[in-house]
Design an enzyme around this catalytic site. Structure first.
Site, PDB file in Angstrom:
ATOM      1  N   LYS A  55      -4.347 -10.320  -5.937  1.00 19.97           N
ATOM      2  CA  LYS A  55      -5.668 -10.555  -5.355  1.00 19.97           C
ATOM      3  C   LYS A  55      -6.687  -9.525  -5.858  1.00 19.97           C
ATOM      4  CE  LYS A  55      -5.843  -7.744  -1.246  1.00 19.97           C
ATOM      5  NZ  LYS A  55      -6.222  -7.484   0.092  1.00 19.97           N
ATOM      6  N   LYS A  62       0.819  -1.219   0.000  1.00 22.37           N
ATOM      7  CA  LYS A  62       0.000   0.000   0.000  1.00 22.37           C
ATOM      8  C   LYS A  62       0.845   1.258   0.000  1.00 22.37           C
ATOM      9  CE  LYS A  62      -4.423  -1.521   1.833  1.00 22.37           C
ATOM     10  NZ  LYS A  62      -5.475  -1.267   2.808  1.00 22.37           N
ATOM     11  N   LYS A  90     -11.012  -4.092  -3.918  1.00 20.15           N
ATOM     12  CA  LYS A  90     -12.022  -3.075  -4.200  1.00 20.15           C
ATOM     13  C   LYS A  90     -11.396  -1.729  -4.545  1.00 20.15           C
ATOM     14  CE  LYS A  90     -13.269  -2.809   0.813  1.00 20.15           C
ATOM     15  NZ  LYS A  90     -12.544  -3.824   1.444  1.00 20.15           N
TER      16      LYS A  90
HETATM   17  P1  TYM Z   1     -10.545  -5.727   3.922  1.00 20.69           P
HETATM   18  O1  TYM Z   1     -11.577  -4.681   4.117  1.00 20.69           O
HETATM   19  O2  TYM Z   1      -9.452  -5.490   2.945  1.00 20.69           O
HETATM   20  O3  TYM Z   1     -11.226  -7.084   3.545  1.00 20.69           O
HETATM   21  C1  TYM Z   1     -12.265  -7.639   4.332  1.00 20.69           C
HETATM   22  C2  TYM Z   1     -12.181  -9.145   4.311  1.00 20.69           C
HETATM   23  O4  TYM Z   1     -12.244  -9.630   2.972  1.00 20.69           O
HETATM   24  C3  TYM Z   1     -11.133 -10.503   2.737  1.00 20.69           C
HETATM   25  N1  TYM Z   1     -10.708 -10.339   1.342  1.00 20.69           N
HETATM   26  C4  TYM Z   1     -10.549 -11.346   0.470  1.00 20.69           C
HETATM   27  N2  TYM Z   1     -10.717 -12.668   0.602  1.00 20.69           N
HETATM   28  C5  TYM Z   1     -10.491 -13.427  -0.481  1.00 20.69           C
HETATM   29  N3  TYM Z   1     -10.092 -12.938  -1.665  1.00 20.69           N
HETATM   30  C6  TYM Z   1      -9.898 -11.602  -1.836  1.00 20.69           C
HETATM   31  N4  TYM Z   1      -9.525 -11.134  -3.027  1.00 20.69           N
HETATM   32  C7  TYM Z   1     -10.134 -10.745  -0.731  1.00 20.69           C
HETATM   33  N5  TYM Z   1     -10.064  -9.410  -0.564  1.00 20.69           N
HETATM   34  C8  TYM Z   1     -10.402  -9.178   0.721  1.00 20.69           C
HETATM   35  C9  TYM Z   1     -10.058 -10.041   3.697  1.00 20.69           C
HETATM   36  O5  TYM Z   1      -9.134 -11.067   3.965  1.00 20.69           O
HETATM   37  C10 TYM Z   1     -10.870  -9.658   4.906  1.00 20.69           C
HETATM   38  O6  TYM Z   1     -11.145 -10.791   5.701  1.00 20.69           O
HETATM   39  N6  TYM Z   1      -7.455  -5.375   7.821  1.00 20.69           N
HETATM   40  C11 TYM Z   1      -8.741  -5.852   7.393  1.00 20.69           C
HETATM   41  C12 TYM Z   1      -9.901  -5.290   8.186  1.00 20.69           C
HETATM   42  C13 TYM Z   1      -9.806  -5.420   9.656  1.00 20.69           C
HETATM   43  C14 TYM Z   1      -9.930  -6.618  10.407  1.00 20.69           C
HETATM   44  C15 TYM Z   1      -9.825  -6.235  11.767  1.00 20.69           C
HETATM   45  C16 TYM Z   1     -10.138  -7.945  10.044  1.00 20.69           C
HETATM   46  C17 TYM Z   1      -9.612  -4.411  10.548  1.00 20.69           C
HETATM   47  N7  TYM Z   1      -9.629  -4.910  11.810  1.00 20.69           N
HETATM   48  C18 TYM Z   1      -9.894  -7.179  12.781  1.00 20.69           C
HETATM   49  C19 TYM Z   1     -10.203  -8.884  11.090  1.00 20.69           C
HETATM   50  C20 TYM Z   1     -10.092  -8.510  12.417  1.00 20.69           C
HETATM   51  C21 TYM Z   1      -8.942  -5.476   5.944  1.00 20.69           C
HETATM   52  O7  TYM Z   1      -8.361  -4.565   5.426  1.00 20.69           O
HETATM   53  O8  TYM Z   1      -9.931  -6.128   5.331  1.00 20.69           O
END
Ligand code: TYM
Length: 335
Positions: free
Chosen positions: A198, A116, A201
């Site tokens: 991957k 990032k 969004k």
């Molecule tokens: P974020 O918002 O990027 O994504 C949310 C969830 O979606 C999963 N994900 C995917 N899984 C499979 N294939 C993909 N291409 C893909 N893109 C996203 C992510 O693994 C995630 O589970 N840091 C986290 C948010 C967060 C969080 C937390 C998660 C903040 N605090 C505490 C768990 C516990 C994030 O950026 O997710």
């Protein structure tokens, strides 16, 4: 005999764009299946979204939309605690305290930070570097046993465990040590345009991802354009056939199959037929979600009342952990 207490589950998702089928198959779908089994806390992590530039009006709008989308996808606010991260102040507070037990060296090893920050140019926000500490605070406040996430979050779960263990060893057992919980299929849905990366969004190419709001004709068009290879065999081979492997994975996820079952039912298809079948599976999966989403978005008051109830329930648990931490490290509690 008293009822056995349910294990706790926590997860979060950023309102930094419309949710993709990566978010859905990698996380949200899994959450809907787990909500009855565990004591669940799921959270829209708006503070995490601020680690990269956001338009204020857009962030506000997306927070409502993302909250509504989670309910439309099947999360039941009566059954679990569904809330917005910034509504519970303890997340920011514990994050600061945990910063005092986290090392620059371990944060600088985070792959997500490297990726990032490379896109941010000169002015990288300190918060982007510190992102995993806020994530650790999210998880540890609820004494979560499990964290259902996609594969890309594995390193963040590891550092959360390290911080928690370090704190427990320095003082006395305070935090439950959490474990990642990954889906069997869909843990890593890839970009439709660059299947070695991957699906995200925040990708600048809209043909690379499918959002939960995409119309059937757009879904079909994007799958038709999906990058494959010059071969004609439908086999799962991530190394040599990332595009086809990704389509098989999406096919399996949309139909609740294993990769092996998907490969058996698609093995004799042409690439064009496979793309049509994958599109159809995704369109059918999203149809009821989109209908419910439209209804929910018309009732802002209902969403706000769910958000309020979620925050109140979350706060009770979070404040208890925060106080415990404040006490152990020597802060004088306000009387
Ligand atoms: P974020 O918002 O990027 O994504 C949310 C969830 O979606 C999963 N994900 C995917 N899984 C499979 N294939 C993909 N291409 C893909 N893109 C996203 C992510 O693994 C995630 O589970 N840091 C986290 C948010 C967060 C969080 C937390 C998660 C903040 N605090 C505490 C768990 C516990 C994030 O950026 O997710």
């Amino acid at each position: 005999m008293s009822e056995t207490k349910k294990k706790v589950m926590f997860s979060g998702i950023q309102p930094s764009g419309d949710f993709t089928i990566g978010n859905y198959f990698g996380a949200i779908k899994n959450w809907t299946e787990l909500q009855s089994i565990y004591e669940c806390y799921f959270c829209i992590v708006d503070l995490h979204a601020l680690t990269v530039p956001q338009d204020a009006a857009m962030l506000r709008k997306r927070t409502y939309e993302c909250y509504a989308m989670l309910i439309a996808a099947g999360l039941e606010p009566e059954k679990l605690v569904l809330f917005v991260q910034s509504h519970v102040a303890a997340h920011s507070e514990l994050s600061w305290l945990l910063n005092c037990y986290t090392y620059m060296g371990e944060l600088s090893r985070m792959i997500q930070f490297k990726e990032k920050s490379a896109k941010q140019g000169e002015n990288i926000r300190a918060a982007l570097f510190d992102y995993p500490v806020l994530m650790a605070a999210d998880i540890l406040l609820y004494q979560a046993h499990y964290v259902p996430v996609g594969e890309d979050q594995r390193q963040h779960i590891e550092i959360t465990r390290d911080i928690a263990m370090r704190f427990n060893n320095t003082y006395s057992p305070t935090f439950t040590i959490p474990e990642g919980h990954y889906p069997k299929t869909g843990a890593r849905i890839m970009s439709l345009q660059e299947p070695q990366n991957k699906m995200s969004k925040s990708d600048s190419n809209v043909n690379a991802y499918i959002t939960l709001k995409d119309k059937p004709e757009d879904i079909l068009r994007k799958f038709k354009r999906a990058v494959t290879d010059s071969d004609d065999k439908i086999v799962y081979d991530e190394q040599n056939k990332p595009g086809i492997s990704n389509l098989l994975q999406i096919y399996a996820s949309a139909r609740g199959m294993t990769i092996e079952q998907a490969q058996n039912s698609c093995g004799a298809m042409t690439y064009a037929e496979l793309k049509m079948q994958v599109a159809e599976g995704v369109i059918e999966t999203l149809k009821p979600i989109q209908k419910r989403y439209e209804e929910l978005m018309k009732d802002k008051e209902l969403l706000e009342s769910y958000m309020r109830q979620g925050a109140e329930r979350a706060e009770k648990v979070a404040n208890k952990t925060l106080q415990k931490v404040q006490k152990k490290i020597g802060l004088v509690l306000r009387k």
